[in-house]
Design an enzyme around this catalytic site. Structure first.
Site, PDB file in Angstrom:
ATOM      1  N   LYS A  44     103.718  40.398  70.864  1.00  0.00           N
ATOM      2  CA  LYS A  44     105.105  39.937  71.038  1.00  0.00           C
ATOM      3  C   LYS A  44     105.999  41.100  71.466  1.00  0.00           C
ATOM      4  CE  LYS A  44     104.486  37.640  66.584  1.00  0.00           C
ATOM      5  NZ  LYS A  44     104.945  37.691  65.209  1.00  0.00           N
ATOM      6  N   ARG A  93     103.596  30.958  54.571  1.00  0.00           N
ATOM      7  CA  ARG A  93     104.767  30.097  54.392  1.00  0.00           C
ATOM      8  C   ARG A  93     104.304  28.644  54.393  1.00  0.00           C
ATOM      9  NH1 ARG A  93     107.715  33.642  58.815  1.00  0.00           N
ATOM     10  NH2 ARG A  93     105.507  33.711  59.324  1.00  0.00           N
ATOM     11  N   SER A 131     111.413  36.420  60.943  1.00  0.00           N
ATOM     12  CA  SER A 131     112.186  37.417  61.690  1.00  0.00           C
ATOM     13  C   SER A 131     112.762  36.781  62.959  1.00  0.00           C
ATOM     14  CB  SER A 131     111.305  38.604  62.083  1.00  0.00           C
ATOM     15  OG  SER A 131     110.850  39.263  60.942  1.00  0.00           O
TER      16      SER A 131
HETATM   17  P1  ADP Z   1     103.090  39.191  62.235  1.00  0.00           P
HETATM   18  O1  ADP Z   1     103.546  39.381  63.639  1.00  0.00           O
HETATM   19  O2  ADP Z   1     101.922  40.042  61.857  1.00  0.00           O
HETATM   20  O3  ADP Z   1     102.946  37.768  61.789  1.00  0.00           O
HETATM   21  P2  ADP Z   1     105.479  39.297  60.672  1.00  0.00           P
HETATM   22  O4  ADP Z   1     106.389  40.442  60.493  1.00  0.00           O
HETATM   23  O5  ADP Z   1     106.027  38.099  61.344  1.00  0.00           O
HETATM   24  O6  ADP Z   1     104.244  39.876  61.410  1.00  0.00           O
HETATM   25  O7  ADP Z   1     104.869  38.878  59.288  1.00  0.00           O
HETATM   26  C1  ADP Z   1     104.073  39.735  58.521  1.00  0.00           C
HETATM   27  C2  ADP Z   1     103.474  38.957  57.390  1.00  0.00           C
HETATM   28  O8  ADP Z   1     104.512  38.499  56.521  1.00  0.00           O
HETATM   29  C3  ADP Z   1     102.716  37.713  57.807  1.00  0.00           C
HETATM   30  O9  ADP Z   1     101.638  37.532  56.911  1.00  0.00           O
HETATM   31  C4  ADP Z   1     103.727  36.598  57.634  1.00  0.00           C
HETATM   32  O10 ADP Z   1     103.098  35.362  57.404  1.00  0.00           O
HETATM   33  C5  ADP Z   1     104.459  37.099  56.396  1.00  0.00           C
HETATM   34  N1  ADP Z   1     105.813  36.572  56.302  1.00  0.00           N
HETATM   35  C6  ADP Z   1     106.819  36.692  57.188  1.00  0.00           C
HETATM   36  N2  ADP Z   1     107.949  36.076  56.741  1.00  0.00           N
HETATM   37  C7  ADP Z   1     107.630  35.555  55.535  1.00  0.00           C
HETATM   38  C8  ADP Z   1     108.326  34.769  54.569  1.00  0.00           C
HETATM   39  N3  ADP Z   1     109.575  34.365  54.753  1.00  0.00           N
HETATM   40  N4  ADP Z   1     107.674  34.407  53.452  1.00  0.00           N
HETATM   41  C9  ADP Z   1     106.379  34.778  53.284  1.00  0.00           C
HETATM   42  N5  ADP Z   1     105.661  35.498  54.138  1.00  0.00           N
HETATM   43  C10 ADP Z   1     106.258  35.883  55.250  1.00  0.00           C
END
Ligand code: ADP
Length: 160
Positions: A44, A93, A131
């Site tokens: 991404k 989630r 995010s």
């Molecule tokens: P990635 O690009 O590796 O998915 P993210 O920063 O989006 O990276 O997420 C990192 C981890 O945190 C992933 O396992 C994602 O599912 C988890 N995560 C992100 N937001 C939340 C949330 N609101 N509650 C629980 N887990 C989350």
């Protein structure tokens, strides 16, 4: 003697949200040593540079003494080996996360059979939080208070 638990929580963290921090704290409570690492080669396109994502993570976890924040390039399992991690933490989630995470966990296990992938579920108030939704809201001028730490709110205000 029980094995030392060295945890690794990887992600894009673009930027870190209160959902990430909820998972990080749960993982932290399980581990003897805990690493949170920004994946520096994501597919991404990121809003924040890796260094800033690392800085924001450092600022928001400074109350947790055994946390180490870093970033890495390349394969997750190679980084896990480098830091001697024996558990990878991921947050789950909704059902939408499941298929991708399940696939990644099985691939990572075949690459590194000694590591366990552990899924943690956040407080229900963060179940919908990502995010990307935070970036969208901030971009459109919405209030993201309560969803991200104050330093992240400030960083988002600066960008948009
Ligand atoms: P990635 O690009 O590796 O998915 P993210 O920063 O989006 O990276 O997420 C990192 C981890 O945190 C992933 O396992 C994602 O599912 C988890 N995560 C992100 N937001 C939340 C949330 N609101 N509650 C629980 N887990 C989350």
């Amino acid at each position: 003697m029980p094995k030392k638990m060295i945890g690794l929580y990887p992600g894009s963290f673009d930027p870190v949200t209160n959902g990430h921090l909820d998972i990080a704290k749960r993982a932290y409570d399980i581990c003897d040593e805990m690493h949170i690492a920004v994946v520096a080669n994501p597919s991404k396109k990121a809003l924040f540079p890796v260094e800033e994502r690392v800085e924001l993570l450092k600022k928001t976890t400074k109350h947790l003494p055994k946390v180490v924040i870093s970033s890495f390039n390349g394969l997750l399992v190679d980084y896990a080996k480098e830091i001697n991690a024996n558990i990878i933490f991921r947050g789950l989630r909704a059902v939408s996360d499941f298929e991708f995470e399940f696939q990644m966990a099985l691939i990572n296990r075949s690459l590194h059979p000694k590591i366990e992938v552990v899924f943690l579920v956040p407080n229900e108030k963060f179940i919908f939080l990502s995010s990307s939704s935070i970036k969208e809201v901030a971009k459109l001028g919405g209030n993201v208070r309560g969803f991200v730490p104050a330093v992240v709110e400030k960083a988002l205000r600066r960008v948009f």
